[in-house]
Design a protein around this motif. Sequence first.
Motif, short mmCIF file in Angstrom:
data_model
loop_
_atom_site.label_atom_id
_atom_site.label_comp_id
_atom_site.label_asym_id
_atom_site.label_seq_id
_atom_site.Cartn_x
_atom_site.Cartn_y
_atom_site.Cartn_z
N THR A 132 0.60 -1.17 0.12
CA THR A 132 -0.16 -0.16 -0.03
C THR A 132 0.55 1.02 0.01
O THR A 132 0.53 2.50 -0.41
CB THR A 132 -0.53 -0.54 0.96
OG1 THR A 132 0.01 -0.25 2.36
CG2 THR A 132 -1.39 -0.78 0.77
N LEU A 139 1.06 2.37 -3.57
CA LEU A 139 0.17 3.00 -3.99
C LEU A 139 -0.28 3.90 -4.46
O LEU A 139 -0.09 5.21 -2.97
CB LEU A 139 -1.13 2.17 -3.69
CG LEU A 139 -1.51 0.79 -3.71
CD1 LEU A 139 -2.69 0.35 -3.07
CD2 LEU A 139 -1.36 -0.07 -5.04
N ALA A 168 -6.16 4.85 -5.47
CA ALA A 168 -6.24 2.81 -5.82
C ALA A 168 -5.94 2.29 -3.92
O ALA A 168 -6.59 1.26 -3.91
CB ALA A 168 -4.38 2.54 -5.51
N ARG A 182 -8.52 0.04 -2.46
CA ARG A 182 -8.26 -1.43 -1.94
C ARG A 182 -9.04 -1.60 -0.53
O ARG A 182 -9.34 -2.62 -0.25
CB ARG A 182 -6.39 -1.93 -1.96
CG ARG A 182 -6.42 -2.81 -1.20
CD ARG A 182 -4.32 -3.09 -1.44
NE ARG A 182 -3.95 -3.07 -2.47
CZ ARG A 182 -2.01 -3.21 -2.74
NH1 ARG A 182 -2.23 -3.17 -1.98
NH2 ARG A 182 -2.02 -3.80 -3.91
N CYS A 192 -5.97 2.23 -10.56
CA CYS A 192 -8.00 1.73 -9.75
C CYS A 192 -8.15 0.24 -10.31
O CYS A 192 -8.61 -0.67 -10.20
CB CYS A 192 -9.17 2.31 -10.05
SG CYS A 192 -8.50 3.95 -8.37
N GLU A 209 -5.85 -1.65 -11.69
CA GLU A 209 -5.40 -2.53 -11.32
C GLU A 209 -5.73 -3.71 -9.67
O GLU A 209 -5.90 -4.47 -10.36
CB GLU A 209 -4.10 -1.89 -10.90
CG GLU A 209 -3.28 -1.79 -12.54
CD GLU A 209 -1.86 -1.29 -12.30
OE1 GLU A 209 -1.16 -1.54 -10.73
OE2 GLU A 209 -1.28 -0.95 -13.48
N GLU A 210 -6.77 -2.99 -9.14
CA GLU A 210 -6.67 -3.28 -8.07
C GLU A 210 -7.87 -3.75 -8.09
O GLU A 210 -8.32 -4.54 -7.37
CB GLU A 210 -6.97 -1.72 -6.76
CG GLU A 210 -5.83 -0.81 -6.64
CD GLU A 210 -5.23 -2.05 -5.69
OE1 GLU A 210 -5.92 -2.47 -4.76
OE2 GLU A 210 -4.36 -2.33 -5.97
N ARG A 231 -6.47 -7.27 -9.04
CA ARG A 231 -6.16 -8.38 -8.08
C ARG A 231 -7.49 -8.44 -7.27
O ARG A 231 -6.82 -9.48 -6.51
CB ARG A 231 -4.78 -6.84 -7.38
CG ARG A 231 -4.24 -7.20 -6.21
CD ARG A 231 -3.92 -5.97 -5.08
NE ARG A 231 -4.83 -5.26 -4.32
CZ ARG A 231 -5.30 -6.56 -3.09
NH1 ARG A 231 -4.79 -7.20 -2.87
NH2 ARG A 231 -6.56 -5.44 -2.46
#
Length: 372
Positions: A3, A6, A10, A14, A71, A73-74, A77
């Motif tokens: 984190t 990030l 983001a 998360r 975001c 990508e989050e 993930r």
Amino acid sequence: MSTEHLSLAAAELRSVLERIMPAHHAKWGDSDEWEALTDFQRELGTAGWGASSWPVEIGGKGLDVPDQLACDEEFARAKAPRRVAVFGTNNVGPTIAAVGTTEQKKSLQAILMGDEIWCQGFSEPDAGSDLAGLRTKADVTDDGFIVNGQKVWTSIGLNATHCMLLCRTDPDAMKHKGISALLVPMDTPGLTRRAIKQINGEAEFAELFFDNMFVPRTALLGPLHEGWRVTMTTLGFERAGVLSVAGNLVGKVTAMMHSQHLADAPAALRDRALHTYSKALILEWMGQRALAETTDGPGAVSSLIKLFWSHLGAEFAEVNADVVGIGLIAGLEPDAANELLTSRSSKIAGGTSEVMKNLIGERNLGLPREPR
């Protein structure tokens, strides 16, 4: 990624996903049924993340394109469900915010909360991606419009609650003129929809038919006969979406390069995969260049990225199918099989390769317009 590396946005997302995903999985599991997907949109809306790119004053987070991609990508993930409100949040909503009436802007909150799911009635059987060639007509009356015609390849058209519909309201005007944009509930009398079954067995698209469908004057989005300008406003909000799908493809190619399947593959196949990977890196660099641009209207860098992405996606699907091998045919690699079956559609969806080449030639290279 930890984190501390990030962006603030983001990192906040998360935290939100870590809070809402367990309850969503407990209720729906890995279901991709429509009810599960719309429920996830409502959960995002309740958490304040229904449309992160929107300005804060209309319920968004005011994120710029790099933060939006971070975001995305989050979401990937966390293996979050796909966001079915994408046309409302990325295209229709921002357009309503830009040119809509006070009454029409009431839809913004409904879009955020997943209570209104929007599709776009653009493509037609005889016009395809050539929006200026559309023939669906809306006869202007004293109190509204009478719509007749057909749309095709309408994404999420079977399940959407509302449609931003392009119609020809002045048949005597030039092709790019005389078009109007209408905001239409999908339960309007005179509107019927029919599923288009795809090669993978799904029905993500629909045909829409309009038979003397009456739409009140209050449904007009923007000025009468100025739907082309309204549409350019809509398409102008697609920049982050284009970069996001390109980034997703780069991620898939990178995952293939690190797979055990490829490590065990013959040298010739590894060479093919490396060639595809080199193109993916070029696509990634194109995205980085687009992020560095201060402005990017429809038909500029986004059109070039979309063209390159669509052809690379088809190439990747074929190479990846060979990499996973017999498992694809045996049903052991459903993701690779679905990728192969649907990859050709990327050359059509969102604008055919031929239309993209015309846009690039005319707007980027300054070539003469194609004879119409």
